[in-house]
Design a protein around this motif. Structure first.
Motif, PDB file in Angstrom:
ATOM      1  N   GLY A 153       1.322 -14.819  11.229  1.00 25.80           N
ATOM      2  CA  GLY A 153       1.446 -15.158  12.787  1.00 25.80           C
ATOM      3  C   GLY A 153       2.358 -14.320  13.302  1.00 25.80           C
ATOM      4  O   GLY A 153       2.502 -13.955  14.472  1.00 25.80           O
ATOM      5  N   TRP A 154       3.644 -13.918  12.476  1.00 22.48           N
ATOM      6  CA  TRP A 154       4.607 -13.117  13.150  1.00 22.48           C
ATOM      7  C   TRP A 154       4.320 -11.498  13.397  1.00 22.48           C
ATOM      8  O   TRP A 154       4.937 -11.126  14.096  1.00 22.48           O
ATOM      9  CB  TRP A 154       5.725 -13.303  12.129  1.00 22.48           C
ATOM     10  N   GLY A 155       3.319 -11.124  12.621  1.00 20.74           N
ATOM     11  CA  GLY A 155       2.747  -9.753  12.698  1.00 20.74           C
ATOM     12  C   GLY A 155       2.443  -9.192  11.403  1.00 20.74           C
ATOM     13  O   GLY A 155       1.955 -10.058  10.708  1.00 20.74           O
ATOM     14  N   VAL A 156       2.445  -7.812  11.364  1.00 18.74           N
ATOM     15  CA  VAL A 156       1.719  -7.214  10.041  1.00 18.74           C
ATOM     16  C   VAL A 156       2.761  -6.387   9.803  1.00 18.74           C
ATOM     17  O   VAL A 156       3.299  -5.257  10.442  1.00 18.74           O
ATOM     18  CB  VAL A 156       0.534  -6.384  10.691  1.00 18.74           C
ATOM     19  N   LEU A 157       3.113  -6.378   8.484  1.00 10.70           N
ATOM     20  CA  LEU A 157       3.917  -5.456   7.697  1.00 10.70           C
ATOM     21  C   LEU A 157       3.077  -4.633   6.625  1.00 10.70           C
ATOM     22  O   LEU A 157       2.218  -4.988   5.929  1.00 10.70           O
ATOM     23  CB  LEU A 157       4.917  -6.249   6.863  1.00 10.70           C
ATOM     24  N   THR A 158       3.057  -3.373   6.942  1.00 11.50           N
ATOM     25  CA  THR A 158       2.173  -2.311   6.058  1.00 11.50           C
ATOM     26  C   THR A 158       3.377  -1.303   5.173  1.00 11.50           C
ATOM     27  O   THR A 158       4.470  -0.897   6.218  1.00 11.50           O
ATOM     28  CB  THR A 158       1.279  -1.657   6.666  1.00 11.50           C
ATOM     29  N   SER A 159       2.917  -0.844   4.315  1.00 10.53           N
ATOM     30  CA  SER A 159       3.592   0.168   3.642  1.00 10.53           C
ATOM     31  C   SER A 159       2.798   0.955   2.743  1.00 10.53           C
ATOM     32  O   SER A 159       1.964   0.741   1.769  1.00 10.53           O
ATOM     33  CB  SER A 159       4.789  -0.681   2.311  1.00 10.53           C
ATOM     34  N   THR A 160       2.849   2.295   2.868  1.00 11.52           N
ATOM     35  CA  THR A 160       1.928   3.412   2.012  1.00 11.52           C
ATOM     36  C   THR A 160       2.774   4.286   1.339  1.00 11.52           C
ATOM     37  O   THR A 160       3.978   4.380   1.539  1.00 11.52           O
ATOM     38  CB  THR A 160       0.996   4.087   3.231  1.00 11.52           C
ATOM     39  N   ALA A 161       2.161   4.678   0.137  1.00 16.04           N
ATOM     40  CA  ALA A 161       2.866   5.478  -0.790  1.00 16.04           C
ATOM     41  C   ALA A 161       1.711   6.630  -1.402  1.00 16.04           C
ATOM     42  O   ALA A 161       0.562   6.263  -1.380  1.00 16.04           O
ATOM     43  CB  ALA A 161       3.317   4.651  -2.088  1.00 16.04           C
ATOM     44  N   VAL A 162       2.328   7.586  -1.719  1.00 13.82           N
ATOM     45  CA  VAL A 162       1.309   8.562  -2.625  1.00 13.82           C
ATOM     46  C   VAL A 162       1.976   8.994  -3.981  1.00 13.82           C
ATOM     47  O   VAL A 162       3.136   9.054  -4.206  1.00 13.82           O
ATOM     48  CB  VAL A 162       1.112   9.862  -1.712  1.00 13.82           C
ATOM     49  N   GLY A 163       0.655   9.000  -5.101  1.00 14.03           N
ATOM     50  CA  GLY A 163       1.434   9.378  -6.474  1.00 14.03           C
ATOM     51  C   GLY A 163       0.572  10.613  -6.734  1.00 14.03           C
ATOM     52  O   GLY A 163      -0.493  10.943  -6.378  1.00 14.03           O
ATOM     53  N   ARG A 164       1.550  11.552  -7.123  1.00  6.04           N
ATOM     54  CA  ARG A 164       1.002  12.892  -7.567  1.00  6.04           C
ATOM     55  C   ARG A 164       1.306  13.233  -9.086  1.00  6.04           C
ATOM     56  O   ARG A 164       2.243  12.853  -9.693  1.00  6.04           O
ATOM     57  CB  ARG A 164       1.564  13.743  -6.788  1.00  6.04           C
ATOM     58  N   ASN A 165       0.260  13.872  -9.630  1.00  6.26           N
ATOM     59  CA  ASN A 165       0.411  14.513 -11.058  1.00  6.26           C
ATOM     60  C   ASN A 165       0.708  13.155 -11.782  1.00  6.26           C
ATOM     61  O   ASN A 165       1.813  13.142 -12.533  1.00  6.26           O
ATOM     62  CB  ASN A 165       1.258  15.363 -11.240  1.00  6.26           C
ATOM     63  N   LEU A 166       0.112  11.989 -11.764  1.00  3.48           N
ATOM     64  CA  LEU A 166       0.171  10.990 -12.733  1.00  3.48           C
ATOM     65  C   LEU A 166      -0.033  11.042 -14.049  1.00  3.48           C
ATOM     66  O   LEU A 166       0.363  10.121 -14.807  1.00  3.48           O
ATOM     67  CB  LEU A 166      -0.549   9.504 -11.996  1.00  3.48           C
ATOM     68  N   THR A 167      -0.867  11.932 -14.317  1.00  2.00           N
ATOM     69  CA  THR A 167      -1.024  12.375 -15.924  1.00  2.00           C
ATOM     70  C   THR A 167       0.068  12.883 -16.580  1.00  2.00           C
ATOM     71  O   THR A 167      -0.001  12.908 -17.898  1.00  2.00           O
ATOM     72  CB  THR A 167      -2.301  13.205 -15.972  1.00  2.00           C
TER      73      THR A 167
END
Length: 809
Positions: free
Chosen positions: A195-209
């Protein structure tokens, strides 16, 4: 296109005379006037000629017809050969009187002369005790045709939730003369909604192999972390963390970390910030008004006699022509053609849009998790000075840089929009600089034109520019398109960019699109570098829809001595779900190439696979996108969640279809719970249960519930269902006869009442295997037990006779 719905016509009451509390319809009439035979009477010099029967004041009830519209029976007063009507009659007829018209008093009520109304004529009918009044159309109060204001819906309580979106991709490539590679990439988003709002966080992973042959290290980088709080009652939004600053007319958007607070008109459904044309007309009798916009019927409305305005213009941008067709009850038609212009770049008169920001400019987004450098505070303001002029201003103050922006957008003659902007900068290291912009655009039904010139001094700086990058000295760009009736659409483009650290680059382009046959289209493109570069391009594309969701294309192109010639066939998933595929074969850049891919879109996300083979490389790509939600102590798998959603509950009923409107999106689980995605924020969303998939014994007050979620938040939607089974009970009294019709039965502990019908039978729902049932009759009550026999859920058992003792008839 189907005709537009009829709109309501609302009188403009601001121009109406005051209506007294006393009505003038129900008095005992005087003896009727001895009217002449029906004749038309026109008062000389604005005065009505004397009506026969001179003498004392007389009042009589007459059926009144005003400009062809029946207006009921009114008491009209005759004095000295002139007709008067009570004040409230003028209000109901929507007739306005000039200022200063003297009134006469008759039995405590004010009467006003009809001859004071412009264009007054009267036609008296003695046989039918009727009078037809004719007034000038300008004498009537104006009618305003407007869209009804949408009532802001009450936002539903937020259901705390956690959501997770993922986009996973895997690529392996076999190279002819190099080692094979394997690459695994992942983009994620984690969100918390309360009810206070929306918290979002994005991330990217590269060459995980961790494949060393890729030449890149294994990394996992944070992208953006943002807390968003909307204030829909004010149309304001607060953002904390990473967000985007809009550069405005002369600037460029840039990322920053900090705080942003400002207007957000999207929080009000149906809110239109741009000015819309208002058309005015005049009807001499009750008429139908049709509005055509660019030869398309947009609205049909009924209007009474008098002036009217049409303010519910459809939302669009650009110029065109509107036609008002006024058709009266006799079929007479008047057509008025009106040019119009509107633009989304303009604000409606008196409307303000603003934003304040503070934080640090974000650099290297996507490769660095936390590179914040220049601190700044900023304020942006736009104001609709009138419907044709919008003013804009912005001020930035950084640790080493200050800028001031001024701009304006204005509607110009000929359905053009003009833009002007100026910005000055002061940098501690480079000194002062400046930039300016001039633009002109016109968007019409057949043609559009856009021209823009922008220049900057060498020392000009703004927050979006990295300190190592010089500004562009001059940019000139323009394009023109024209659509014909038979030979398609033509387009011309021109662009010239002159930088302080590079030579000027100038290009020109030409394109043409034409329909071939019933559905196919041919697209021609050509680009030529005039100065500063040698890149030239000519391309032809043929697009052929093949029915359903299948489409084929053939592409041919020549660029710098390299040739492309290939064909594609693809089919998208039907109805936003199911299988899709794509095939490509031919030559790209003078080398053979083939591709084949398939995708599946379902309730839980999308998976895809693709194989491509070229001259020296073969690759396989696999992908998966989707989302997870934890809400109301349940975990759901779903497609990627970019919108609001709901947790629906039909307690105790599994495998029941549920969705939005008439579209079933999912089915409830064994507990009767389902996740409904794709809800529109701050708008009414109709969540519906499919009644065909409910057992016959299920009882719902309604199969529809309205949900109004905040942005990217969850709400709970509960369908109250009375559990148990229905049965037909046959009830008898002590005397052996059946219970009388009209007696009331109910299950003990349940407030639902059931009436006894003929033969002492009552259909009772919500029964458990063993029940105590109460029967009420004439302030008496008895109680008896009901045991249900074994039956299938959709079978209605008959139980009885059941003895209910202690109630007298």
């Amino acid at each position: 296109m189907s005709p537009a719905p009829l709109m309501s016509a609302t009188p403009d009451t601001a121009a109406m005379p005051a209506v007294p509390a006393a009505a003038s319809r129900a008095r005992s009439p005087e003896p009727p006037l001895h009217l002449r035979l029906a004749q038309e009477v026109k008062p000389p010099e604005g005065r009505m000629p004397a009506i026969a029967r001179p003498g004392d004041d007389r009042v009589t009830p007459l059926e009144v017809i005003v400009n062809g519209a029946k207006s009921g029976t009114w008491l009209l007063l005759e004095r000295a050969g002139e007709l008067y009507a009570p004040r409230d009659a003028f209000a109901e007829w929507r007739v306005t009187l000039p200022d200063g018209v003297p009134a006469i008093n008759f039995r405590g009520e004010a009467y006003l002369p009809l001859s004071a109304v412009p264009g007054y004529r009267v036609r008296l009918d003695a046989a039918n005790q009727a009078v037809e009044l004719l007034f000038s159309p300008d004498a009537f109060a104006a009618t305003r045709l407007t869209q009804p204001l949408l009532k802001r819906p009450v936002v539903s309580p937020v259901l705390p939730s956690v959501f997770f979106n993922y986009d996973l991709s895997y690529t392996t490539s076999a190279l002819r003369e190099a080692p094979s590679t394997q690459d695994l990439g992942l983009v994620t988003e984690l969100g918390f909604s309360t009810g206070w709002g929306v918290l979002t966080s994005t991330a990217v992973g590269r060459n995980l192999t961790g494949d060393n042959t890729l030449g890149l290290p294994r990394t996992f980088t944070r992208l953006e972390t943002t807390f968003t709080k909307d204030f829909p009652d004010k149309n304001h939004t607060l953002r904390l963390g990473d967000t985007t600053s809009l550069g405005g007319m002369l600037g460029r958007d840039f990322y920053f970390g900090g705080i942003q607070y400002g207007t957000n008109f999207a929080l009000t459904p149906g809110f239109i910030s741009q000015p819309l044309p208002i058309f005015r007309g005049l009807s001499e009798a009750p008429s139908t008004v049709e509005l055509y916009v660019n030869d398309v019927l947009r609205q049909s409305s009924r209007v009474p006699t008098g002036p009217f305005t049409v303010g519910n213009f459809p939302l669009m941008t650009g110029g065109g022509q509107a036609q008002l067709v006024v058709r009266d009850v006799l079929g007479r038609e008047t057509v008025t053609t009106i040019p119009f212009f509107t633009s989304a770049r303009l604000l409606a008169a008196g409307l303000d849009e603003w934003r304040v920001e503070a934080g640090g400019v974000r650099r290297d987004l996507g490769t660095d998790s936390s590179n914040y450098d220049t601190g700044f505070v900023s304020g942006t303001w736009r104001h609709g000075y009138n419907d044709a002029l919008t003013l804009e201003g912005r001020a930035d103050a950084g640790t080493q840089l200050q800028t001031l922006w001024l701009g304006a957008a204005s509607a110009l003659p000929g359905q053009f929009l003009g833009k002007f902007g100026w910005v000055g900068s002061q940098d501690d290291r480079r000194g002062s600089g400046g930039a300016w912009l001039l633009g002109l655009e016109r968007i019409g039904l057949r043609s559009s034109l856009q021209v823009q010139v922008k220049e900057a001094t060498r020392d000009f700086r703004n927050l979006a520019l990295d300190e190592t990058v010089l500004p562009t000295r001059q940019e000139v760009a323009g394009n023109w398109t024209y659509t014909t009736d038979g030979v398609g659409t033509f387009g011309l483009g021109f662009a010239s960019i002159d930088r302080y650290d590079f030579e000027r680059v100038t290009t020109a382009s030409l394109n043409h699109t034409i329909r071939i046959g019933a559905r196919a289209s041919l697209i021609l493109n050509a680009t030529r570098a005039i100065a500063g570069a040698s890149a030239n391009f000519v391309g032809v594309t043929l697009i052929v829809p093949m029915g359903g969701y299948r489409i084929a294309s053939v592409n041919a192109a020549v660029r710098e001595g390299q040739n492309d010639l290939y064909a594609t066939v693809s089919e998208s998933p039907a109805n936003d779900a199911g299988f899709g595929w794509r095939l490509l074969a031919g030559q790209q850049q003078d080398r053979e190439r083939a591709e084949a891919g398939a995708t599946y879109l379902g309730r839980y996300g999308q998976v895809s696979g693709e194989v491509s083979a070229g001259h020296d490389q073969t690759s396989v790509r696999l992908g998966a996108t989707g989302g997870l939600v934890f809400a109301d102590r349940h975990l759901f798998a779903t497609r990627r969640l970019d919108q609001s959603f709901a947790v629906a509950e039909v307690a105790g009923y599994g495998r029941v279809g549920i969705g939005l409107g008439g579209q079933v999106l999912t089915h409830t689980d064994a507990d009767g719970i389902a996740l409904i995605p794709r809800l529109m924020a701050y708008q009414d969303n109709s969540v519906r249960v499919d009644p065909n998939e409910l057992p016959i014994s299920a009882e719902l007050d309604s199969i529809e519930q309205i949900a109004v979620p905040p942005w990217r938040s969850a709400v709970k939607v509960v369908f109250p269902v009375r559990t148990g089974q229905g049965a037909l009970l046959r009830i008898v009294f002590d005397d052996g006869d059946v219970a009388p019709a009209g007696a009331i039965a109910k299950i003990k502990g349940d407030n639902q009442e059931f009436y006894v019908a003929r033969r002492g039978e009552a259909f009772v729902t919500g029964l458990q295997p063993t029940n105590r049932v109460l029967l009420n009759w004439k302030n008496q009550q008895c109680e008896f037990e009901v045991r249900l026999p074994a039956a299938t859920p959709d079978e209605i058992p008959r139980v009885g006779p059941l003895l209910c003792t202690g109630v007298a008839r």
